[in-house]
Design an enzyme around this catalytic site. Structure first.
Site, PDB file in Angstrom:
ATOM      1  N   SER A   1     -10.330   0.284   7.089  1.00 62.44           N
ATOM      2  CA  SER A   1      -9.710   0.250   5.759  1.00 62.44           C
ATOM      3  C   SER A   1      -9.027  -1.038   5.364  1.00 62.44           C
ATOM      4  CB  SER A   1      -8.700   1.389   5.620  1.00 62.44           C
ATOM      5  OG  SER A   1      -9.376   2.567   5.316  1.00 62.44           O
TER       6      SER A   1
ATOM      7  N   SER B   1      -9.925   2.368   2.694  1.00 61.08           N
ATOM      8  CA  SER B   1      -8.945   2.969   1.822  1.00 61.08           C
ATOM      9  C   SER B   1      -7.993   1.993   1.149  1.00 61.08           C
ATOM     10  CB  SER B   1      -8.130   3.993   2.605  1.00 61.08           C
ATOM     11  OG  SER B   1      -7.338   3.350   3.597  1.00 61.08           O
TER      12      SER B   1
ATOM     13  N   LYS C   1       0.858  -1.193   0.000  1.00 61.67           N
ATOM     14  CA  LYS C   1       0.000   0.000   0.000  1.00 61.67           C
ATOM     15  C   LYS C   1       0.892   1.240   0.000  1.00 61.67           C
ATOM     16  CE  LYS C   1      -3.882   2.058   2.626  1.00 61.67           C
ATOM     17  NZ  LYS C   1      -4.804   1.904   3.768  1.00 61.67           N
TER      18      LYS C   1
HETATM   19  N1  GLN Z   1     -13.389   4.969   5.873  1.00 60.77           N
HETATM   20  C1  GLN Z   1     -12.786   5.496   7.073  1.00 60.77           C
HETATM   21  C2  GLN Z   1     -12.362   6.919   6.861  1.00 60.77           C
HETATM   22  O1  GLN Z   1     -12.601   7.418   5.836  1.00 60.77           O
HETATM   23  C3  GLN Z   1     -11.641   4.643   7.506  1.00 60.77           C
HETATM   24  C4  GLN Z   1     -10.425   4.817   6.715  1.00 60.77           C
HETATM   25  C5  GLN Z   1      -9.304   4.011   7.208  1.00 60.77           C
HETATM   26  O2  GLN Z   1      -9.488   3.058   7.959  1.00 60.77           O
HETATM   27  N2  GLN Z   1      -8.100   4.424   6.831  1.00 60.77           N
HETATM   28  O3  GLN Z   1     -11.800   7.536   7.719  1.00 60.77           O
END
Ligand code: GLN
Length: 490
Positions: free
Chosen positions: A182, A158, A78
């Protein structure tokens, strides 16, 4: 050599060990499928030369009898993990062509154990999002499509690049991060396994910070066993991260396949949210039935502060983000947009470099931390966070783990929730509580919706009890026998 890319990580490591193929062959097969998978937009940087070089070095190590736990296995990374000498962007224009002079601890651990890097994977900008649509490199397209439709679906976010790459057999596993869901939500949307370990299990050093008290690294993998193998290598104490736990890493793979007989599984009643689609409800019931059949005892538990989790998360996470992102001012990293004076340079750089969702978070975060609102919002959210953690402590007096759905729906269409941030934030309804409490959570593919799209079940464990999650995850995986793969269209 396309069959080499359909292997699980475990099968590939076994094949390397018994010399059925070399890492160079295995890696070349993956380099080729990565290069051919442009329509997915999962990889935003391919490093084929580095991959082959690392694979050759791995073959040489193996020939000398010095192979590590992951030796020769090609992985995707990632692009939130800094990789020495390899562009690392967090999918934000503000980092531009930033090339770190250091390696994140998690990736360094993977290379120490012999893994091979295929390249860097797409994500939502600074990991803020649930659909990969906030990436400066454009969205990742889910390899899965609903039956009879060509509509492009999100792989979730994400870690959408990580999840799509694993689901499409572009790599044997991938690193990911989870601040509010995410790792788990993209895993659920792509029929892959993802685990967010206990806060402090994996070092955050060298991982671009979003919300430091919530961020954790973990793997996305093809199977529960593969996830256990990867997490074992990724974990471990790191003096460079003050929140890294100074404890032994258990032998996670040894928990997969262990009997779960007699374990007590909590079903949190507050997770039966209004408007939950019937197929999610059905999947949950099915998961309960599987664990019962495997000898678990099912217990209803209450997590009464669940309804405050999303609002608390969307105060704490942006607050920390607004502070962490203050460092991007055009002076040290990537982009600089000159202005007439220093303040103007800061303003121009930040205006040009950050995308809309990141700006929204900075505005919310700055607001909730500002004098006058700090107590009303930020301090209040911290108190709610404590209550949420207490709820879990109470529940874990009675049970060994919890079972819930991972996400409130299957993968949705790209663009579907893009102009409604609150609808997007609702994706995290079952996952954010786990981050607020610092607990481990795992998503396992467990079924499909009416259109044949994968759905995931989430297991939540006691702090530092990933082992039990691997045993339970293995039991669900076995019962679900989820073998479906996306039909190749890319
Ligand atoms: N969808 C959540 C956010 O937008 C979590 C994102 C994540 O876990 N990095 O903050």
């Amino acid at each position: 050599m396309s069959s080499l890319t359909s292997l699980t990580l475990k099968a590939a490591l076994d094949g390397l060990a018994d010399k059925s193929f070399s890492s160079e062959e295995l890696t070349k097969a993956h380099v080729d499928v990565v290069a051919a998978a442009k329509p997915l937009n999962a990889f935003i940087l391919e490093t084929p030369d580095k991959a082959i070089e690392m694979a050759k070095a791995s073959d040489a190590r193996r020939a000398r009898g010095e192979a590590g736990a992951l030796d020769g296995a090609p992985l995707g990374i990632k692009d939130l993990f800094c990789t020495e000498g390899v562009r690392s962007t967090a999918c934000s224009n503000i980092l531009g062509n930033f090339v770190p002079t250091y390696e994140s601890t998690v990736t360094a651990n993977l290379w120490r154990d012999g893994a091979v890097m295929l390249g860097k994977l797409n994500l939502d900008e600074f990991a803020m999002g649930s659909s990969n649509e906030t990436s400066a490199f454009g969205p990742v397209v889910n390899p899965w499509r609903s039956e009879g439709s060509n509509a492009k679906l999100t792989p979730g976010g994400s870690s959408g690049g990580s999840a799509a790459a694993v689901a499409a057999d572009l790599c044997l596993g991938a690193t990911a991060t989870d601040t509010g869901g995410s790792i788990r939500q993209p895993a659920a949307f792509t029929g892959t396994v993802g685990i967010k370990p206990t806060y402090g299990r994996c070092s955050r050093w060298g991982v671009v910070a979003f919300a430091s008290s919530l961020d954790q690294a973990g793997p996305i993998a093809k199977t529960v066993e593969d996830a256990a193998i990867l997490l074992k290598s990724m974990s471990g104490h790191d003096p460079k991260d003050s929140t890294s736990l100074d404890i032994e890493t258990p032998d996670f793979p040894s928990f997969v396949g262990k009997s779960v007989k007699g374990l007590r599984i909590g079903i949190p009643k507050e997770y039966r949210v209004d408007g939950m689609p019937p197929e999610i409800e059905k999947l949950w019931e099915q998961g309960i039935a599987w664990l019962k059949e495997a000898g678990c005892e099912i217990v209803e538990v209450s997590l009464p502060h669940t309804k405050y989790a999303l609002p608390a998360y969307y105060i704490v996470a942006p607050a920390e983000a607004s502070s962490n992102l203050a460092r991007y001012d055009g002076m040290r990293f990537g982009l600089r947009e000159p202005g007439g004076n220093l303040t103007e340079t800061y303003e121009n750089t930040r205006a040009a470099g950050f995308g809309a969702e990141v700006k929204r978070r900075i505005l919310i975060g700055t607001y909730v931390l500002s004098a006058g609102y700090y107590d009303a919002y930020y301090v209040k959210a911290l108190k709610v966070r404590r209550r949420i953690a207490d709820d879990f402590d109470q529940a874990f007096q009675k049970v060994d783990a919890l079972l819930t759905p991972t996400a409130p729906s299957a993968a949705f269409g790209l663009g579907e929730n893009a102009d409604d941030p609150v609808a997007m934030y609702l994706n995290d309804i079952f996952t954010v509580t786990v981050n607020l409490a610092g607990l481990p959570g795992m998503s396992i593919p467990a079924g499909v919706d009416a259109g044949g799209l994968p759905l995931g079940l989430q297991l939540i464990g006691k702090a530092l009890d990933e082992g039990t999650l691997f045993s339970l995850g293995g039991a669900i995986e076995k019962a679900a026998d989820f073998k479906a793969k996306p039909a190749k269209w890319w």
